[in-house]
Design a protein around this motif. Structure first.
Motif, short mmCIF file in Angstrom:
data_model
loop_
_atom_site.label_atom_id
_atom_site.label_comp_id
_atom_site.label_asym_id
_atom_site.label_seq_id
_atom_site.Cartn_x
_atom_site.Cartn_y
_atom_site.Cartn_z
N THR A 75 0.85 -1.18 0.00
CA THR A 75 0.00 0.00 0.00
C THR A 75 0.89 1.23 0.00
OG1 THR A 75 -1.75 -1.12 1.22
CG2 THR A 75 -1.79 1.28 1.23
N VAL A 76 0.72 2.06 -1.01
CA VAL A 76 1.54 3.27 -1.15
C VAL A 76 0.68 4.49 -0.87
CG1 VAL A 76 3.02 4.64 -2.65
CG2 VAL A 76 2.98 2.14 -2.88
N ARG A 77 1.08 5.30 0.08
CA ARG A 77 0.39 6.56 0.35
C ARG A 77 1.21 7.69 -0.26
NH1 ARG A 77 -3.48 9.09 2.65
NH2 ARG A 77 -3.25 11.10 3.68
N VAL A 78 0.57 8.48 -1.08
CA VAL A 78 1.23 9.59 -1.77
C VAL A 78 0.76 10.90 -1.14
CG1 VAL A 78 1.70 10.70 -3.98
CG2 VAL A 78 1.23 8.23 -3.89
N ALA A 79 1.69 11.71 -0.65
CA ALA A 79 1.38 12.99 -0.04
C ALA A 79 1.95 14.12 -0.89
CB ALA A 79 1.94 13.07 1.38
N PHE A 80 1.24 15.24 -0.95
CA PHE A 80 1.65 16.38 -1.75
C PHE A 80 2.04 17.56 -0.86
CE2 PHE A 80 -0.41 13.87 -4.88
CZ PHE A 80 -0.01 14.31 -6.12
N GLU A 81 3.23 18.13 -1.12
CA GLU A 81 3.64 19.36 -0.44
C GLU A 81 3.11 20.60 -1.15
OE1 GLU A 81 7.91 18.63 1.82
OE2 GLU A 81 7.87 19.69 -0.08
N LEU A 82 2.65 20.44 -2.36
CA LEU A 82 2.17 21.56 -3.16
C LEU A 82 1.02 21.06 -4.03
CD1 LEU A 82 4.64 22.20 -6.14
CD2 LEU A 82 4.52 20.08 -4.87
N PRO A 83 0.13 21.96 -4.46
CA PRO A 83 -1.04 21.54 -5.23
C PRO A 83 -0.75 21.38 -6.72
CG PRO A 83 -1.17 23.89 -4.82
CD PRO A 83 0.07 23.40 -4.10
N ALA A 84 0.38 20.78 -7.05
CA ALA A 84 0.75 20.61 -8.46
C ALA A 84 -0.13 19.54 -9.12
CB ALA A 84 2.22 20.20 -8.57
N LEU A 85 -0.50 19.78 -10.37
CA LEU A 85 -1.20 18.76 -11.15
C LEU A 85 -0.15 17.83 -11.75
CD1 LEU A 85 -4.03 20.69 -13.06
CD2 LEU A 85 -4.33 18.80 -11.47
N VAL A 86 -0.16 16.57 -11.34
CA VAL A 86 0.86 15.62 -11.75
C VAL A 86 0.20 14.48 -12.51
CG1 VAL A 86 2.61 14.00 -10.92
CG2 VAL A 86 2.26 16.18 -9.73
N GLN A 122 -3.83 15.83 -5.00
CA GLN A 122 -4.10 15.70 -3.57
C GLN A 122 -3.63 14.33 -3.08
OE1 GLN A 122 -8.37 16.36 -3.58
NE2 GLN A 122 -8.11 18.50 -2.98
N ASP A 123 -3.48 14.21 -1.76
CA ASP A 123 -3.03 12.95 -1.16
C ASP A 123 -3.96 11.80 -1.58
OD1 ASP A 123 -1.38 14.75 0.05
OD2 ASP A 123 -1.95 14.26 2.10
N PHE A 124 -3.38 10.63 -1.83
CA PHE A 124 -4.17 9.45 -2.18
C PHE A 124 -3.36 8.20 -1.88
CE2 PHE A 124 -1.61 10.14 -5.92
CZ PHE A 124 -1.37 8.88 -6.45
N GLU A 125 -4.02 7.04 -1.99
CA GLU A 125 -3.36 5.76 -1.80
C GLU A 125 -3.63 4.86 -3.00
OE1 GLU A 125 -4.57 3.82 1.77
OE2 GLU A 125 -3.50 5.19 3.11
N PHE A 126 -2.68 3.96 -3.27
CA PHE A 126 -2.91 2.92 -4.26
C PHE A 126 -2.21 1.65 -3.79
CE2 PHE A 126 1.14 4.69 -5.64
CZ PHE A 126 1.85 3.59 -6.13
N THR A 127 -2.56 0.54 -4.43
CA THR A 127 -2.05 -0.76 -3.99
C THR A 127 -1.33 -1.48 -5.13
OG1 THR A 127 -3.91 -0.98 -2.44
CG2 THR A 127 -2.69 -2.98 -2.97
N VAL A 128 -0.21 -2.09 -4.78
CA VAL A 128 0.54 -2.93 -5.71
C VAL A 128 0.45 -4.36 -5.19
CG1 VAL A 128 2.77 -3.39 -6.80
CG2 VAL A 128 2.13 -1.04 -6.20
N ALA A 129 0.02 -5.30 -6.05
CA ALA A 129 -0.09 -6.69 -5.63
C ALA A 129 1.28 -7.28 -5.33
CB ALA A 129 -0.80 -7.51 -6.71
N GLY A 130 1.30 -8.43 -4.67
CA GLY A 130 2.55 -9.09 -4.32
C GLY A 130 3.18 -9.77 -5.52
N ALA A 131 3.81 -10.92 -5.30
CA ALA A 131 4.53 -11.63 -6.35
C ALA A 131 3.65 -11.84 -7.57
CB ALA A 131 5.01 -12.98 -5.82
N ALA A 132 4.26 -11.70 -8.76
CA ALA A 132 3.52 -11.78 -10.01
C ALA A 132 2.94 -13.16 -10.21
CB ALA A 132 4.44 -11.43 -11.18
#
Length: 219
Positions: free
Chosen positions: A131-142, A180-190
């Motif tokens: 589980t990856v949580r992404v946080a933003f220090e600035l309101p940049a459109l990425v 804005q801050d969000f989360e996404f998930t990466v599955a385990g072993a392929a």
């Protein structure tokens, strides 16, 4: 037994956005804050402008922040920050999407951010979901796709293949933009058959760089 893993990515600020608006004195459309805020008092009414400098001819122009606002409508600390040309206040105004809309210009966020990660290695072949949580220090459109390329070290086709296979689960489409801050998930072993084909081996490093340059050009 699979163990849930977590990672934190931070979109760090590395600069202010370019203000895109036509200069009346030259052909340039690129402006940056001059570092100054002008405050004009007329009795109890205030006008406040963010001063901009044209990248082409250095012409100074004004972006209205407040027009004929009563002095009591502004908090003292904010008024003092305007009058002192506070760098933090200049930064806030320069990044304001609402101020850009109000004044009819566009913000170009290219070159204003860098991604800092603590992603475990390898991220794609661990014993459990990540589980990856992404946080933003600035309101940049990425561009989300670019963010994933940088964070996971994969090419554009590699990212798209992961998403199509369901190994990366995102809250928005992979070709969308986030700010804005969000989360996404990466599955385990392929799963069998996918293996490491989605990873970017060394011979593809040049292609990864080309993909990143293409994405930067799109911004």
């Amino acid at each position: 037994m699979h163990i849930d893993r977590k990672a934190q990515w931070v979109v760090r600020q590395s600069g202010l956005p370019t203000i895109v608006r036509r200069c009346p004195d030259c052909s340039s459309t690129r402006h940056h804050p001059s570092g100054k805020i002008r405050v004009n008092a007329n009795g109890k009414l205030l006008d406040v402008w963010l001063l901009l400098s044209c990248d082409g001819c250095a012409r100074t122009s004004k972006a209205p922040v407040h027009e004929r606002v009563h002095v009591s409508a502004l908090k003292p600390a904010r008024r003092e920050a305007y009058e002192a040309n506070s760098p933090a206040m200049v930064c806030e105004l320069a990044m304001s999407a609402s101020l850009a809309t109000k004044n009819g210009y566009r913000l170009d966020w290219a070159g204003t951010w860098a991604l800092e990660t603590d992603t475990p290695n390898p991220a794609l072949d661990g014993p459990g979901p990540l589980t990856v949580r992404v946080a933003f220090e600035l309101p940049a459109l990425v561009r989300l796709e670019r963010l994933l390329m940088l964070g996971l070290g994969l090419s554009r086709p590699g990212i798209r293949r992961l998403v199509a296979a369901g190994r990366v689960q995102l809250p928005v489409p992979v070709d969308g933009k986030v700010h804005q801050d969000f989360e996404f998930t990466v599955a385990g072993a392929a799963p069998a058959g996918l293996g490491r084909l989605v990873e970017a081996p060394r011979p593809v490093a040049q292609q990864v760089r080309q993909d990143m340059l293409a994405l930067a050009a799109e911004r």
